[in-house]
Design a protein around this motif. Structure first.
Motif, PDB file in Angstrom:
ATOM      1  N   ILE A 112      79.185  17.411  57.881  1.00  0.00           N
ATOM      2  CA  ILE A 112      78.118  17.931  58.751  1.00  0.00           C
ATOM      3  C   ILE A 112      77.322  19.013  58.012  1.00  0.00           C
ATOM      4  N   ASP A 113      78.040  19.892  57.306  1.00  0.00           N
ATOM      5  CA  ASP A 113      77.353  20.957  56.565  1.00  0.00           C
ATOM      6  C   ASP A 113      76.473  20.354  55.471  1.00  0.00           C
ATOM      7  N   PHE A 114      77.014  19.365  54.779  1.00  0.00           N
ATOM      8  CA  PHE A 114      76.252  18.716  53.704  1.00  0.00           C
ATOM      9  C   PHE A 114      74.980  18.081  54.278  1.00  0.00           C
ATOM     10  N   ALA A 115      75.141  17.341  55.381  1.00  0.00           N
ATOM     11  CA  ALA A 115      73.980  16.655  55.968  1.00  0.00           C
ATOM     12  C   ALA A 115      72.934  17.675  56.412  1.00  0.00           C
ATOM     13  N   GLN A 116      73.369  18.754  57.049  1.00  0.00           N
ATOM     14  CA  GLN A 116      72.399  19.739  57.550  1.00  0.00           C
ATOM     15  C   GLN A 116      71.629  20.394  56.418  1.00  0.00           C
ATOM     16  N   GLU A 117      72.349  20.690  55.351  1.00  0.00           N
ATOM     17  CA  GLU A 117      71.703  21.318  54.193  1.00  0.00           C
ATOM     18  C   GLU A 117      70.676  20.353  53.586  1.00  0.00           C
ATOM     19  N   LEU A 118      71.074  19.095  53.531  1.00  0.00           N
ATOM     20  CA  LEU A 118      70.171  18.076  52.977  1.00  0.00           C
ATOM     21  C   LEU A 118      68.930  17.922  53.868  1.00  0.00           C
ATOM     22  N   ASP A 138      77.658  11.361  66.345  1.00  0.00           N
ATOM     23  CA  ASP A 138      78.171  11.817  67.645  1.00  0.00           C
ATOM     24  C   ASP A 138      78.009  13.338  67.775  1.00  0.00           C
ATOM     25  N   VAL A 139      78.224  14.032  66.659  1.00  0.00           N
ATOM     26  CA  VAL A 139      78.071  15.496  66.674  1.00  0.00           C
ATOM     27  C   VAL A 139      76.585  15.857  66.799  1.00  0.00           C
ATOM     28  N   PHE A 140      75.731  15.220  66.004  1.00  0.00           N
ATOM     29  CA  PHE A 140      74.299  15.546  66.071  1.00  0.00           C
ATOM     30  C   PHE A 140      73.708  15.195  67.442  1.00  0.00           C
ATOM     31  N   ALA A 141      74.289  14.182  68.099  1.00  0.00           N
ATOM     32  CA  ALA A 141      73.791  13.791  69.428  1.00  0.00           C
ATOM     33  C   ALA A 141      74.321  14.730  70.505  1.00  0.00           C
ATOM     34  N   GLY A 142      75.316  15.541  70.152  1.00  0.00           N
ATOM     35  CA  GLY A 142      75.882  16.481  71.127  1.00  0.00           C
ATOM     36  C   GLY A 142      76.941  15.846  72.014  1.00  0.00           C
ATOM     37  N   ILE A 143      77.471  14.673  71.624  1.00  0.00           N
ATOM     38  CA  ILE A 143      78.513  14.078  72.459  1.00  0.00           C
ATOM     39  C   ILE A 143      79.918  14.303  71.887  1.00  0.00           C
ATOM     40  N   ALA A 144      79.990  14.837  70.675  1.00  0.00           N
ATOM     41  CA  ALA A 144      81.293  15.256  70.120  1.00  0.00           C
ATOM     42  C   ALA A 144      81.086  16.652  69.545  1.00  0.00           C
TER      43      ALA A 144
END
Ligand code: UDP
Length: 227
Positions: free
Chosen positions: A72-78, A174-180
């Motif tokens: 998640i951190d990698f994706a957000q930074e990217l 799922d995390v980015f969608a706010g369901i996990a």
């Protein structure tokens, strides 16, 4: 993190449909049983250590890694870097409707990031999906189908895809969608993300029996590698 993001941006520019995998100890153990998965991981342009287990294992084996890189951190930074350059993203995976929700949240959060397509991860036939992806030719394709499906899909289809780079990021849509939810920061700092997931999803218990097996395999490799 900077090194990984820099390399990912470079690969996106090369547009060779290279892919990133983000193994944790469970995936490493699956690789030992599944030669196709092992080939798929070995063929990746980047292999990022998703969890503390891989970092500890590498240290024990005398090949230390700089840090763990939670996906998640990698994706957000990217995404932050991609947003600055107005780059394009396609979200593939998760249950119907989830990728669309993730797209809405990410667009609101990373102004400038262009989300050019979404698709759920429960498709029968890859051919129409590949056509859909190629019609928008994104800079980055997130492939969030869970392991080992996502690694195998990227390996098998890379030569058919017109994308900059792909990244297999498990349950991150799922995390980015706010369901996990991610583990709270305090758990993450202690390297206990895996325990939090187990608490939230007890059905993962069977898969997680691979964690102690991973620890045992690393120690055996360390003890017997010169024999
Ligand atoms: N998933 C999918 N297609 C499938 C199986 C799973 O899109 O055929 C999705 C699932 O809905 C979830 C993600 O893949 O969003 C797997 O999440 P998990 O956290 O289990 O990932 P892993 O730990 O296996 O990488």
């Amino acid at each position: 993190m900077d090194e990984a993001v820099g390399k990912a941006l470079e690969l996106m520019e090369q547009r060779s449909a290279a892919y990133v995998v983000t193994p944790n100890p469970e995936i490493v153990m699956l690789c030992r049983e599944n030669p196709s998965l092992s080939r798929a991981v070995e063929n990746a342009a980047m292999v990022l250590p998703d969890g503390i287990g891989i970092v500890k294992g590498a240290r024990i084996l005398g090949t230390p890694l700089k840090q763990k890189l939670p996906v998640i951190d990698f994706a957000q930074e990217l995404f932050s870097h991609m947003a600055i350059h107005g780059m394009t993203l396609f979200l593939l995976g998760a249950k119907p409707g989830v990728a669309e929700k993730a797209a809405a949240n990410l667009s609101a959060r990373f102004e400038g990031l262009k989300i050019v397509g979404t698709n759920d991860g429960y498709f029968e036939d890859s051919a129409p999906l590949i056509e859909k992806i190629n019609s928008v030719s994104p800079d980055l394709l997130l492939v969030c189908l869970g392991a080992p499906k996502q690694e195998l899909w990227m390996y098998e289809n890379a030569h058919l895809l017109s994308v900059g780079l792909m990244a297999g990021l498990g349950g991150s849509l799922d995390v980015f969608a706010g369901i996990a939810e991610r583990a709270p920061e305090s758990w993450r700092k202690l390297g206990l993300e895996w325990l939090y997931r187990l608490k939230e999803e007890p059905s993962r218990a069977k898969r997680m029996t691979n964690l102690p097996k991973f620890g045992f395999a690393v120690i055996c490799r360390r003890m017997f590698r010169n024999k």
